[in-house]
Write a protein that holds these residues in place. Sequence first.
Motif, short mmCIF file in Angstrom:
data_model
loop_
_atom_site.label_atom_id
_atom_site.label_comp_id
_atom_site.label_asym_id
_atom_site.label_seq_id
_atom_site.Cartn_x
_atom_site.Cartn_y
_atom_site.Cartn_z
N GLN A 18 0.86 -1.24 -0.02
CA GLN A 18 -0.17 -0.14 -0.07
C GLN A 18 0.99 1.19 0.00
N ARG A 19 2.05 1.29 -0.54
CA ARG A 19 2.84 2.21 -0.68
C ARG A 19 2.50 3.47 -1.37
N ALA A 20 1.64 3.26 -2.57
CA ALA A 20 1.10 4.17 -3.20
C ALA A 20 0.20 5.12 -2.31
N HIS A 21 -0.83 4.20 -1.70
CA HIS A 21 -1.78 4.92 -0.77
C HIS A 21 -1.27 5.71 0.36
N ILE A 22 0.05 5.38 0.74
CA ILE A 22 0.70 6.02 1.97
C ILE A 22 1.16 7.38 1.14
N GLU A 23 1.75 7.22 0.20
CA GLU A 23 2.59 8.27 -0.45
C GLU A 23 1.33 9.50 -0.81
N SER A 24 0.05 8.96 -1.21
CA SER A 24 -0.89 10.01 -1.57
C SER A 24 -1.41 10.57 -0.28
N ALA A 25 -1.42 10.10 0.71
CA ALA A 25 -1.79 10.66 1.85
C ALA A 25 -0.75 11.61 2.56
N LEU A 26 0.46 11.39 2.27
CA LEU A 26 1.37 12.01 2.68
C LEU A 26 1.51 13.37 1.97
N MET A 27 1.32 13.27 0.44
CA MET A 27 1.08 14.35 -0.44
C MET A 27 0.18 15.39 0.02
N LEU A 28 -1.11 14.92 0.75
CA LEU A 28 -2.18 15.66 1.13
C LEU A 28 -1.84 16.23 2.61
N GLY A 29 -0.70 15.89 3.10
CA GLY A 29 -0.28 16.64 4.36
C GLY A 29 -0.50 15.76 5.59
N ALA A 30 -0.87 14.39 5.45
CA ALA A 30 -1.11 13.31 6.49
C ALA A 30 0.27 13.28 7.33
N HIS A 31 0.13 12.98 8.46
CA HIS A 31 1.47 12.41 9.23
C HIS A 31 1.71 11.15 8.81
N PRO A 32 3.07 10.67 8.90
CA PRO A 32 3.35 9.30 8.85
C PRO A 32 2.32 8.28 9.66
N LYS A 33 2.30 8.83 10.85
CA LYS A 33 1.48 7.81 11.79
C LYS A 33 0.02 7.62 11.23
N LYS A 34 -0.51 8.80 10.80
CA LYS A 34 -1.95 8.74 10.22
C LYS A 34 -1.95 7.81 8.98
N ALA A 35 -0.95 8.04 7.90
CA ALA A 35 -0.89 7.63 6.90
C ALA A 35 -0.81 6.12 6.99
N SER A 36 -0.25 5.56 7.77
CA SER A 36 -0.10 4.10 8.04
C SER A 36 -0.99 3.55 9.12
N GLU A 37 -1.76 4.47 9.72
CA GLU A 37 -2.66 3.72 10.83
C GLU A 37 -3.32 2.52 10.46
N ARG A 38 -4.24 2.58 9.32
CA ARG A 38 -5.03 1.35 9.03
C ARG A 38 -3.91 0.24 8.93
N ILE A 39 -2.87 0.43 8.51
CA ILE A 39 -1.91 -0.89 8.17
C ILE A 39 -1.55 -1.55 9.55
N VAL A 40 -1.11 -0.38 10.21
CA VAL A 40 -0.54 -0.71 11.75
C VAL A 40 -1.97 -1.28 12.44
N ASN A 41 -2.98 -1.17 12.21
CA ASN A 41 -4.24 -1.63 12.95
C ASN A 41 -4.29 -3.05 12.52
N GLN A 42 -4.10 -3.35 11.25
CA GLN A 42 -4.37 -4.71 10.42
C GLN A 42 -3.34 -5.30 10.84
N ALA A 43 -1.91 -4.99 11.24
CA ALA A 43 -0.81 -5.87 11.63
C ALA A 43 -1.32 -6.36 13.10
N PHE A 44 -1.77 -5.44 13.82
CA PHE A 44 -2.06 -5.99 15.32
C PHE A 44 -3.16 -6.92 15.26
N ASP A 45 -4.14 -6.66 14.55
CA ASP A 45 -5.46 -7.58 14.62
C ASP A 45 -4.98 -8.95 14.01
N ALA A 46 -4.13 -8.96 12.80
CA ALA A 46 -3.73 -10.38 12.27
C ALA A 46 -2.70 -11.02 13.32
#
Length: 270
Positions: A158-186
Amino acid sequence: MNDIIELGFWQMAAAYVFIVLLFLIIKARGINREKELFIGTVRMTLQLVLAGYILAYLFEANNVWLVILVVIFMQVFAVRNIFRRVKYRLSKRIKQMIMFSMAAGTLTSIFYFIIVVVQVSPWFEARYFIPIAGMLIGNSMTGISLGVQRLVEGMYDQRAHIESALMLGAHPKKASERIVNQAFDAAILPTINSMVGMGIVFLPGMMTGQILAGLSPVTAIQYQIAIMLGIVGCVSLTVILFVQLGYKAFFTDRAQLDKKELLLISSKEK
């Protein structure tokens, strides 16, 4: 009620009939697993026999330095096993985060369980400390392995999605939040699933062993509940430490995706 049935040589030999049965099945079905079955059976037997003698010595010695040495060995083995289980190449930074998360999470959980829950005195009582540490470290090792695998896959896929979020001004923590939650859940899902079926679908090994050894089923259940809760807490703590630190390895100091990290992951073959 408390009489323990000792298993003699022929009784133990009779148990290996189940291995013979499996061997005949895979042979008849043409499944090429005879070598793995033989090696697995021999290794299991030798390792458990050796572990039994080592534990008997450790329990008798009950030395604080020996206990610490055993726990360090468990930690090192668990961390190395995590590195081997993950199919992606891992950077030095991620490996350091894995080691820190395993050490901090498991040691905190072990000492809390020993001192507060079981209230063992002295705290290094080998008969309690080593088996409890083994269960908590072993389950955390599995949890971290799943968490690392899912986090690395998510950050790369999901690197493309993360880069898009970063370009829109999202903090790295926010841009990767869903991935982090999915990793924890798994990572915690297998532990939660084992809780759901426990006591109805199956009786845990520790509880079964205590009952067969003559302990009251009620007491065995109390220990099993406490251990299971300890495992859940330990896995949760180690995994959340890792995912909260691990995602940072994929970003530079300028809050951009680290291309070197992604390039390393793209090479799946170790």
